[in-house]
Design an enzyme around this catalytic site. Structure first.
Site, mmCIF file in Angstrom:
data_model
loop_
_atom_site.group_PDB
_atom_site.id
_atom_site.type_symbol
_atom_site.label_atom_id
_atom_site.label_comp_id
_atom_site.label_asym_id
_atom_site.label_seq_id
_atom_site.Cartn_x
_atom_site.Cartn_y
_atom_site.Cartn_z
ATOM 1 N N GLY A 158 0.628 -1.245 0.002
ATOM 2 C CA GLY A 158 0.044 0.051 -0.025
ATOM 3 C C GLY A 158 0.444 1.211 0.463
ATOM 4 O O GLY A 158 0.211 1.985 0.616
ATOM 5 N N GLY A 191 -0.239 5.020 -0.793
ATOM 6 C CA GLY A 191 -0.959 5.822 -0.113
ATOM 7 C C GLY A 191 -0.647 7.589 0.696
ATOM 8 O O GLY A 191 0.872 7.273 0.581
ATOM 9 N N GLN A 192 -1.031 7.382 1.731
ATOM 10 C CA GLN A 192 -1.135 8.348 2.352
ATOM 11 C C GLN A 192 -0.048 8.110 3.097
ATOM 12 O O GLN A 192 1.270 9.255 3.586
ATOM 13 C CB GLN A 192 -2.319 9.175 3.021
ATOM 14 C CG GLN A 192 -1.766 10.271 4.088
ATOM 15 C CD GLN A 192 -3.314 11.174 5.103
ATOM 16 O OE1 GLN A 192 -4.247 9.831 5.558
ATOM 17 N NE2 GLN A 192 -3.203 11.957 5.829
ATOM 18 N N ASP A 235 2.112 -1.660 -4.530
ATOM 19 C CA ASP A 235 1.001 -1.039 -4.458
ATOM 20 C C ASP A 235 -0.284 -1.618 -5.728
ATOM 21 O O ASP A 235 0.951 -2.119 -6.434
ATOM 22 C CB ASP A 235 0.216 0.171 -4.659
ATOM 23 C CG ASP A 235 -1.241 0.923 -3.632
ATOM 24 O OD1 ASP A 235 -0.439 1.462 -2.643
ATOM 25 O OD2 ASP A 235 -1.945 0.641 -4.569
ATOM 26 N N ARG A 270 -1.731 -0.726 -7.268
ATOM 27 C CA ARG A 270 -2.505 1.119 -8.131
ATOM 28 C C ARG A 270 -1.120 0.797 -8.643
ATOM 29 O O ARG A 270 0.569 0.729 -8.509
ATOM 30 C CB ARG A 270 -2.397 1.843 -7.465
ATOM 31 C CG ARG A 270 -3.864 2.464 -6.658
ATOM 32 C CD ARG A 270 -4.011 3.579 -6.787
ATOM 33 N NE ARG A 270 -3.715 4.083 -5.149
ATOM 34 C CZ ARG A 270 -3.532 5.246 -4.869
ATOM 35 N NH1 ARG A 270 -3.226 5.995 -6.000
ATOM 36 N NH2 ARG A 270 -3.362 5.722 -4.196
ATOM 37 N N TYR A 293 -14.838 -1.231 9.142
ATOM 38 C CA TYR A 293 -13.468 -1.351 8.703
ATOM 39 C C TYR A 293 -12.645 -1.547 10.991
ATOM 40 O O TYR A 293 -11.714 -2.218 11.048
ATOM 41 C CB TYR A 293 -12.818 0.164 8.677
ATOM 42 C CG TYR A 293 -11.629 0.452 9.116
ATOM 43 C CD1 TYR A 293 -10.742 0.122 8.168
ATOM 44 C CD2 TYR A 293 -11.674 1.467 9.748
ATOM 45 C CE1 TYR A 293 -9.675 1.066 8.142
ATOM 46 C CE2 TYR A 293 -10.496 2.222 9.884
ATOM 47 C CZ TYR A 293 -9.254 1.860 9.290
ATOM 48 O OH TYR A 293 -8.337 2.560 9.052
ATOM 49 N N LYS A 305 -10.025 -4.280 11.825
ATOM 50 C CA LYS A 305 -8.506 -3.543 12.459
ATOM 51 C C LYS A 305 -8.188 -4.764 13.956
ATOM 52 O O LYS A 305 -7.314 -4.944 14.237
ATOM 53 C CB LYS A 305 -8.689 -2.133 12.925
ATOM 54 C CG LYS A 305 -8.627 -1.529 11.706
ATOM 55 C CD LYS A 305 -6.730 -2.321 11.549
ATOM 56 C CE LYS A 305 -6.706 -0.821 9.826
ATOM 57 N NZ LYS A 305 -5.618 -1.488 9.054
HETATM 58 P P1 NAD Z 1 -4.282 5.090 2.207
HETATM 59 O O1 NAD Z 1 -6.025 4.727 0.974
HETATM 60 O O2 NAD Z 1 -3.797 6.147 2.089
HETATM 61 O O3 NAD Z 1 -3.777 3.846 1.057
HETATM 62 C C1 NAD Z 1 -3.918 2.378 0.976
HETATM 63 C C2 NAD Z 1 -3.358 2.075 -0.293
HETATM 64 O O4 NAD Z 1 -3.669 0.479 -0.040
HETATM 65 C C3 NAD Z 1 -3.410 2.508 -1.412
HETATM 66 O O5 NAD Z 1 -2.674 2.897 -1.953
HETATM 67 C C4 NAD Z 1 -4.061 1.341 -2.261
HETATM 68 O O6 NAD Z 1 -4.056 1.514 -3.229
HETATM 69 C C5 NAD Z 1 -4.009 0.317 -1.414
HETATM 70 N N1 NAD Z 1 -4.607 -0.769 -2.004
HETATM 71 C C6 NAD Z 1 -5.885 -1.026 -1.450
HETATM 72 N N2 NAD Z 1 -5.992 -2.022 -2.170
HETATM 73 C C7 NAD Z 1 -5.169 -2.873 -1.977
HETATM 74 C C8 NAD Z 1 -4.558 -4.532 -2.570
HETATM 75 N N3 NAD Z 1 -5.681 -4.950 -2.742
HETATM 76 N N4 NAD Z 1 -3.136 -4.498 -2.431
HETATM 77 C C9 NAD Z 1 -2.229 -3.515 -2.096
HETATM 78 N N5 NAD Z 1 -2.544 -2.384 -2.413
HETATM 79 C C10 NAD Z 1 -3.910 -2.139 -1.619
HETATM 80 O O7 NAD Z 1 -4.050 4.435 3.157
HETATM 81 P P2 NAD Z 1 -3.576 5.489 4.322
HETATM 82 O O8 NAD Z 1 -4.237 6.216 5.339
HETATM 83 O O9 NAD Z 1 -1.893 5.280 3.946
HETATM 84 O O10 NAD Z 1 -2.854 3.846 5.713
HETATM 85 C C11 NAD Z 1 -2.392 3.004 6.101
HETATM 86 C C12 NAD Z 1 -3.161 2.278 6.990
HETATM 87 O O11 NAD Z 1 -2.794 2.842 8.177
HETATM 88 C C13 NAD Z 1 -3.806 1.322 7.009
HETATM 89 O O12 NAD Z 1 -3.825 -0.203 7.433
HETATM 90 C C14 NAD Z 1 -5.189 1.888 7.852
HETATM 91 O O13 NAD Z 1 -6.284 1.632 8.116
HETATM 92 C C15 NAD Z 1 -4.060 2.591 8.954
HETATM 93 N N6 NAD Z 1 -4.376 3.991 9.291
HETATM 94 C C16 NAD Z 1 -4.407 4.917 8.700
HETATM 95 C C17 NAD Z 1 -4.730 6.050 8.982
HETATM 96 C C18 NAD Z 1 -5.243 7.395 8.596
HETATM 97 O O14 NAD Z 1 -5.490 8.157 9.089
HETATM 98 N N7 NAD Z 1 -4.491 7.930 7.403
HETATM 99 C C19 NAD Z 1 -5.717 6.224 10.563
HETATM 100 C C20 NAD Z 1 -5.508 4.998 11.371
HETATM 101 C C21 NAD Z 1 -4.709 4.102 11.019
HETATM 102 N N1 SER Z 2 -8.097 7.771 9.660
HETATM 103 C C1 SER Z 2 -8.772 5.976 9.366
HETATM 104 C C2 SER Z 2 -10.360 6.359 8.681
HETATM 105 O O1 SER Z 2 -11.130 7.838 8.925
HETATM 106 C C3 SER Z 2 -9.395 5.725 11.005
HETATM 107 O O2 SER Z 2 -8.574 4.490 10.713
HETATM 108 O O3 SER Z 2 -10.491 5.361 8.055
#
Ligand code: NAD
Ligand code: SER
Length: 317
Positions: free
Chosen positions: A13, A16-17, A39, A41, A146, A150
């Site tokens: 992934g 992503g962010q 990824d 993508r 979701y 988790k």
């Molecule tokens: P994001 O959605 O920005 O990025 C996720 C990435 O996963 C994307 O680039 C997407 O293309 C990729 N993806 C989706 N399906 C896929 C698959 N089948 N195989 C491979 N890649 C795939 O998410 P993020 O914000 O970068 O979050 C990363 C992790 O952190 C996640 O587990 C999320 O639950 C956790 N998290 C994020 C936040 C937040 O605020 N950003 C908060 C709590 C937890």
């Molecule tokens: N930032 C995430 C969401 O809103 C929390 O895991 O889904």
């Protein structure tokens, strides 16, 4: 697992962010060629990820994952691929398949190849019955799909540690605020979108109400927490290994609007709560992270004022 040579890491992934910034940081520390970004993508014009190896990989494809681990001689996986809360509630089956199925692929690949794993959890593990300042240990009864995925992810990671001695670690990230890459379909995305809207249009229509208070964190703190956890000696890592609470700050949507308004002339914000309000209301207001502080010395550095300054500076460059 290799015993000599540079540490080699795979990130799932990675576009992503969080992945965008984690890959950038890991490549600075360990060398571009040693961090394999993956990824589902295609690699876009993401500068943080283009300067080293990249492979298309769906995390539910465990055979391809295993192949890449062997081909690149990987020793650690930072498993970021997931479907976040807002998308996950729209597509619950996809959310379960990717979040649970992907985590099982990663854990099985790790077991076959003796890898160390980082797999993030979330504040979404807490449900409405948790105290509003969520403690590390409390019953986890999330009402979002979701959040349920988790909790299962944390349980699986604990099981592989207890049964197989696999070194799995994770953090319950709060909502993360960053500017280098867009937020990916979560409930806390308003705290990122609002900056883009303020600077581009001078106005934002917020999808949660003004009194909505959630735990949040600036991305630099989140990346630092991730690396500090992963680099802590195993003896410092206690029973919370699969999902340490980490706290950054906690603010209402209105407080965020006010702090941006002090810096962006003429900025206005309206509030039109949608379904995401329900998900936000089911989560805690703030997080008690004393366990992470005690076990591996966690301390956040960013407050609301310097987050807003950093976001505006980053997006204005
Ligand atoms: P994001 O959605 O920005 O990025 C996720 C990435 O996963 C994307 O680039 C997407 O293309 C990729 N993806 C989706 N399906 C896929 C698959 N089948 N195989 C491979 N890649 C795939 O998410 P993020 O914000 O970068 O979050 C990363 C992790 O952190 C996640 O587990 C999320 O639950 C956790 N998290 C994020 C936040 C937040 O605020 N950003 C908060 C709590 C937890
Ligand atoms: N930032 C995430 C969401 O809103 C929390 O895991 O889904």
């Amino acid at each position: 697992m290799s015993v000599s040579g540079p540490k080699k890491i795979m990130v799932t992934g990675a576009l992503g962010q969080i992945g965008t910034e984690l890959v950038e940081k890991l490549r600075k520390i360990y060398g571009n060629e040693n961090i394999l970004a993956t990824d589902v993508r295609k690699l876009d014009d993401n500068p943080g990820v283009q300067n080293g190896p990249f492979e298309i990989l769906s995390v539910v494809d465990s055979d391809s994952m295993d192949k890449l681990v062997k081909e690149y001689d990987i020793q650690e996986i930072y498993h970021l691929a997931a479907i976040l809360s807002a998308t996950g509630e729209k597509k619950p089956e996809l959310c379960k398949k990717i979040n649970i199925g992907g985590t099982i692929s990663v854990l099985e690949t790790a077991l076959n190849n003796n890898l160390k794993i980082f797999a993030p959890s979330s504040i979404a593990v807490f449900g409405p019955d948790a105290p509003k300042n969520a403690p590390q240990v409390t019953p986890l009864n999330p009402t979002t799909v979701y959040g349920q995925t988790k909790v299962i992810g944390e349980n699986l990671a604990n099981e592989y540690w207890q049964k197989h001695g696999l070194d799995t670690r994770g953090l319950r990230y709060p909502g993360l605020i960053s500017w280098k890459s867009p937020a990916g379909g979560g409930t806390t995305d308003y705290a990122v979108e609002i900056f883009h809207a303020a600077l581009e249009k001078g106005h934002y229509d917020c999808f949660v109400g003004p009194e909505t208070r959630l735990p949040m964190m600036y991305i630099d703190d989140a990346i630092r927490a991730t690396l500090e956890l992963m680099n802590s000696p195993v003896d410092n890592i206690g029973d919370s290994r699969a999902g340490y609470n980490i706290s950054g700050i906690s603010f209402t949507a209105q407080q965020l609007v006010d702090t941006i308004s002090e810096r962006v002339d003429g900025f206005t914000c309206t509030f039109t709560p949608d379904k995401r309000q329900l998900y936000a209301d089911s989560w805690p207001d703030s997080i008690d992270d004393s366990q992470a502080k005690d076990d591996w010395g966690w301390e956040a550095q960013y407050n609301l004022e310097n987050i807003v300054d950093s976001m505006i500076e980053g997006l204005s460059d």
